[in-house]
Scaffold this active site. Structure first.
Site, PDB file in Angstrom:
ATOM      1  N   HIS A   1       0.851  -1.193   0.000  1.00  8.34           N
ATOM      2  CA  HIS A   1       0.000   0.000   0.000  1.00  8.34           C
ATOM      3  C   HIS A   1       0.884   1.239   0.000  1.00  8.34           C
ATOM      4  O   HIS A   1       1.939   1.233   0.634  1.00  8.34           O
ATOM      5  CB  HIS A   1      -0.919   0.013   1.242  1.00  8.34           C
ATOM      6  CG  HIS A   1      -2.060   0.956   1.093  1.00  8.34           C
ATOM      7  ND1 HIS A   1      -1.968   2.287   1.401  1.00  8.34           N
ATOM      8  CD2 HIS A   1      -3.323   0.756   0.634  1.00  8.34           C
ATOM      9  CE1 HIS A   1      -3.122   2.872   1.145  1.00  8.34           C
ATOM     10  NE2 HIS A   1      -3.959   1.965   0.673  1.00  8.34           N
TER      11      HIS A   1
ATOM     12  N   GLU B   1      -7.812  -5.226  -0.066  1.00 13.49           N
ATOM     13  CA  GLU B   1      -8.370  -5.990  -1.175  1.00 13.49           C
ATOM     14  C   GLU B   1      -8.333  -7.497  -0.958  1.00 13.49           C
ATOM     15  O   GLU B   1      -9.160  -8.230  -1.480  1.00 13.49           O
ATOM     16  CB  GLU B   1      -7.638  -5.638  -2.480  1.00 13.49           C
ATOM     17  CG  GLU B   1      -7.706  -4.178  -2.854  1.00 13.49           C
ATOM     18  CD  GLU B   1      -9.094  -3.723  -3.240  1.00 13.49           C
ATOM     19  OE1 GLU B   1     -10.066  -4.112  -2.560  1.00 13.49           O
ATOM     20  OE2 GLU B   1      -9.212  -2.988  -4.216  1.00 13.49           O
TER      21      GLU B   1
HETATM   22  N1  ACO Z   1       3.796  -7.609  -4.807  1.00 12.54           N
HETATM   23  C1  ACO Z   1       5.121  -7.625  -5.089  1.00 12.54           C
HETATM   24  N2  ACO Z   1       5.913  -6.533  -5.017  1.00 12.54           N
HETATM   25  C2  ACO Z   1       5.346  -5.388  -4.645  1.00 12.54           C
HETATM   26  C3  ACO Z   1       3.982  -5.296  -4.316  1.00 12.54           C
HETATM   27  C4  ACO Z   1       3.207  -6.459  -4.405  1.00 12.54           C
HETATM   28  N3  ACO Z   1       1.907  -6.455  -4.113  1.00 12.54           N
HETATM   29  N4  ACO Z   1       3.696  -4.012  -3.992  1.00 12.54           N
HETATM   30  C5  ACO Z   1       4.825  -3.338  -4.095  1.00 12.54           C
HETATM   31  N5  ACO Z   1       5.842  -4.160  -4.488  1.00 12.54           N
HETATM   32  C6  ACO Z   1       7.233  -3.818  -4.679  1.00 12.54           C
HETATM   33  C7  ACO Z   1       7.476  -3.018  -5.952  1.00 12.54           C
HETATM   34  O1  ACO Z   1       7.743  -3.863  -7.040  1.00 12.54           O
HETATM   35  C8  ACO Z   1       8.672  -2.185  -5.563  1.00 12.54           C
HETATM   36  O2  ACO Z   1       9.817  -3.005  -5.630  1.00 12.54           O
HETATM   37  P1  ACO Z   1      11.265  -2.347  -5.943  1.00 12.54           P
HETATM   38  O3  ACO Z   1      11.535  -1.392  -4.818  1.00 12.54           O
HETATM   39  O4  ACO Z   1      12.179  -3.521  -5.983  1.00 12.54           O
HETATM   40  O5  ACO Z   1      11.117  -1.639  -7.271  1.00 12.54           O
HETATM   41  C9  ACO Z   1       8.423  -1.878  -4.085  1.00 12.54           C
HETATM   42  O6  ACO Z   1       7.601  -2.944  -3.603  1.00 12.54           O
HETATM   43  C10 ACO Z   1       7.723  -0.566  -3.847  1.00 12.54           C
HETATM   44  O7  ACO Z   1       6.590  -0.503  -4.723  1.00 12.54           O
HETATM   45  P2  ACO Z   1       5.957   0.809  -5.251  1.00 12.54           P
HETATM   46  O8  ACO Z   1       5.322   0.542  -6.583  1.00 12.54           O
HETATM   47  O9  ACO Z   1       6.919   1.960  -5.191  1.00 12.54           O
HETATM   48  O10 ACO Z   1       4.881   1.072  -4.156  1.00 12.54           O
HETATM   49  P3  ACO Z   1       3.638   1.978  -4.343  1.00 12.54           P
HETATM   50  O11 ACO Z   1       3.447   2.696  -3.074  1.00 12.54           O
HETATM   51  O12 ACO Z   1       3.708   2.812  -5.564  1.00 12.54           O
HETATM   52  O13 ACO Z   1       2.524   0.872  -4.613  1.00 12.54           O
HETATM   53  C11 ACO Z   1       0.611  -0.429  -4.619  1.00 12.54           C
HETATM   54  C12 ACO Z   1       1.416   0.645  -3.855  1.00 12.54           C
HETATM   55  C13 ACO Z   1       0.294   0.081  -6.023  1.00 12.54           C
HETATM   56  C14 ACO Z   1      -0.687  -0.685  -3.879  1.00 12.54           C
HETATM   57  C15 ACO Z   1       1.471  -1.736  -4.689  1.00 12.54           C
HETATM   58  O14 ACO Z   1       1.783  -2.188  -3.388  1.00 12.54           O
HETATM   59  C16 ACO Z   1       0.791  -2.822  -5.495  1.00 12.54           C
HETATM   60  O15 ACO Z   1       0.927  -2.839  -6.716  1.00 12.54           O
HETATM   61  N6  ACO Z   1       0.029  -3.762  -4.822  1.00 12.54           N
HETATM   62  C17 ACO Z   1      -0.671  -4.808  -5.529  1.00 12.54           C
HETATM   63  C18 ACO Z   1      -2.005  -4.282  -6.059  1.00 12.54           C
HETATM   64  C19 ACO Z   1      -3.003  -4.051  -4.938  1.00 12.54           C
HETATM   65  O16 ACO Z   1      -3.154  -4.832  -4.023  1.00 12.54           O
HETATM   66  N7  ACO Z   1      -3.735  -2.923  -5.065  1.00 12.54           N
HETATM   67  C20 ACO Z   1      -4.747  -2.523  -4.094  1.00 12.54           C
HETATM   68  C21 ACO Z   1      -4.237  -1.436  -3.216  1.00 12.54           C
HETATM   69  S1  ACO Z   1      -5.435  -0.977  -1.978  1.00 12.54           S
HETATM   70  C22 ACO Z   1      -6.495   0.049  -2.773  1.00 12.54           C
HETATM   71  O17 ACO Z   1      -6.147   0.771  -3.668  1.00 12.54           O
HETATM   72  C23 ACO Z   1      -7.900   0.023  -2.379  1.00 12.54           C
END
Ligand code: ACO
Length: 379
Positions: free
Chosen positions: A258, A316
């Site tokens: 998140h 989620e």
């Molecule tokens: N699975 C695997 N790796 C992940 C995940 C995940 N669910 N989430 C983040 N990461 C990793 C990224 O690849 C990144 O890795 P890196 O540093 O090696 O490049 C690191 O963690 C940081 O990720 P960011 O994209 O910078 O984090 P951000 O804050 O932008 O993303 C997000 C938040 C979009 C929710 C992300 O965690 C994600 O894609 N989760 C999966 C989708 C999801 O569950 N969405 C629902 C969110 S809740 C809502 O909106 C109601």
């Protein structure tokens, strides 16, 4: 050319609005809705009480509530043109969120010139479950059902999907879900709605934009794929190899991570608690155990593959469990999220209208410089 360090990628850490609607504390793992802790209000309020609270900044008394429920119930009908559009979308088997986005635009047909912003919010909120349920039935080759004014918002939505008045347990669980997701700070879809309304555009345009933003898998599109992953894993023994393989090829695990929460999303626990009562026996109990096992394995492997990123379970993952427990198909998870979040979108539109300032950030230019025009025949 590299971007200047003053660019906040993804607007992370930027405070772009003041709101009285919800407070998200990502480090403490706390969500407060209009002053009330999520854990206290989500399972107690019916959705209409929560909406009244967001829109009027106070809990309704008995009279307020019965009037609000009745007013909302009277606005559930769709215009004939909206139903026509849904029929055309169903004939092409368009994704439910795309159909919802298309049909939400036609809700302008439900708006009267004399409507004030609260009335418009009411009409939009009331019509959304009818849109989703009508589309779902059309997709199944069934005739859409007329909304029932004697049922509450949550009851009527479930009734319009199946033709069966839901049990008290199902209704309570859906109310808890809708309350839990009704608002959440300046999330992507809410920000979209606020940007649109800040141009002094209309609330239906804001609703359509917000639905488009919610649809993406990084925001509201995650719960269907999260449940698909659990079903694909199938047995506890498969969890480790399947998730290990997903992370090794760079996949994101839906339902984890998140932008704001760096500890467990408090909404996950509220939804887990509400879900448990649907998973007490037989196959359902096995599914619940599998979900909890998958969660533990996922958290351990996320820490291994992405150390220090603090990737925790988000709303989620347990949305999927709860909505599945209520009996909704996974294609309806995100549209149901939209039904709940419309309360917050509309509340933010009202706030942004009162604030009145155009949202217009800036960008840093990273393109070419010093180019000069070359005639077409010389390129
Ligand atoms: N699975 C695997 N790796 C992940 C995940 C995940 N669910 N989430 C983040 N990461 C990793 C990224 O690849 C990144 O890795 P890196 O540093 O090696 O490049 C690191 O963690 C940081 O990720 P960011 O994209 O910078 O984090 P951000 O804050 O932008 O993303 C997000 C938040 C979009 C929710 C992300 O965690 C994600 O894609 N989760 C999966 C989708 C999801 O569950 N969405 C629902 C969110 S809740 C809502 O909106 C109601």
């Amino acid at each position: 050319m590299t971007l200047q360090s003053s660019v906040f990628s993804g607007l992370q850490g930027v405070v772009a609005a003041e709101t009285r609607l919800s407070r998200v504390d990502g480090l403490a793992g706390e969500l407060v809705l209009a002053g009330y802790p999520l854990e206290e209000i989500a399972s107690h309020a019916v959705f209409e009480e929560m909406v009244f609270l967001l829109w009027h900044d106070r809990l309704p008394n008995r009279d307020d509530l019965s009037q609000f429920i009745a007013k909302l119930a009277l606005q559930r009908q769709l215009a004939p043109a909206t139903l026509e559009l849904l029929r055309a979308a169903a004939a092409k088997k368009i994704d439910a969120m795309d159909a919802l986005r298309m049909a939400a635009g036609t809700l302008s047909l439900n708006i009267e010139e004399a409507d004030d912003p609260i009335q418009i919010a009411l009409r939009a909120l009331a019509a959304l479950p009818t849109l989703v349920a009508a589309y779902w039935r059309l997709l199944q080759g069934k005739i859409p059902l007329e909304p029932r004014a004697d049922l509450t918002h949550a009851e009527n939505y479930l009734y319009m999907l199946s033709g069966i008045v839901p049990t008290t347990e199902q209704t309570r669980a859906l109310n808890t879900y809708l309350n839990t997701v009704c608002d959440h700070g300046l999330n992507a879809s809410t920000f979209t709605a606020r940007v649109i309304i800040s141009t002094r555009s209309d609330m239906i345009s804001a609703l359509v934009g917000a639905i488009g933003a919610l649809k993406g898998p990084l925001h509201g599109g995650a719960p269907g794929p999260a449940l698909d992953m659990v079903f694909e894993i199938g047995t506890p023994e498969n969890a480790l190899p399947v998730i290990e393989a997903m992370l090794a090829r760079g996949d994101r695990l839906m339902g984890f991570g998140h932008r704001v929460y760096k500890v467990r999303d408090p909404r996950a626990d509220v939804l887990n608690e509400a879900a448990q009562r649907f998973f007490t026996a037989g196959e359902q109990a096995e599914l619940y155990q599998l979900v909890r096992h998958v969660e533990q394995v996922a958290l351990a492997l996320l820490e291994k593959h992405k150390p220090g990123r603090n990737l925790q379970t988000n709303v989620e993952f347990f949305t999927a469990l709860l909505l599945h427990g209520i009996g909704l198909p996974s294609d309806l998870f995100t549209p149901t999220f939209a039904i709940g979040r419309t309360a917050g979108w509309m509340a933010h539109c009202l706030e942004q209208q009162a604030e009145g300032r155009l949202i217009r950030p800036e960008s840093t230019y990273s393109g070419a410089v010093g180019r000069h025009w070359v005639e077409l025949n010389q390129r």
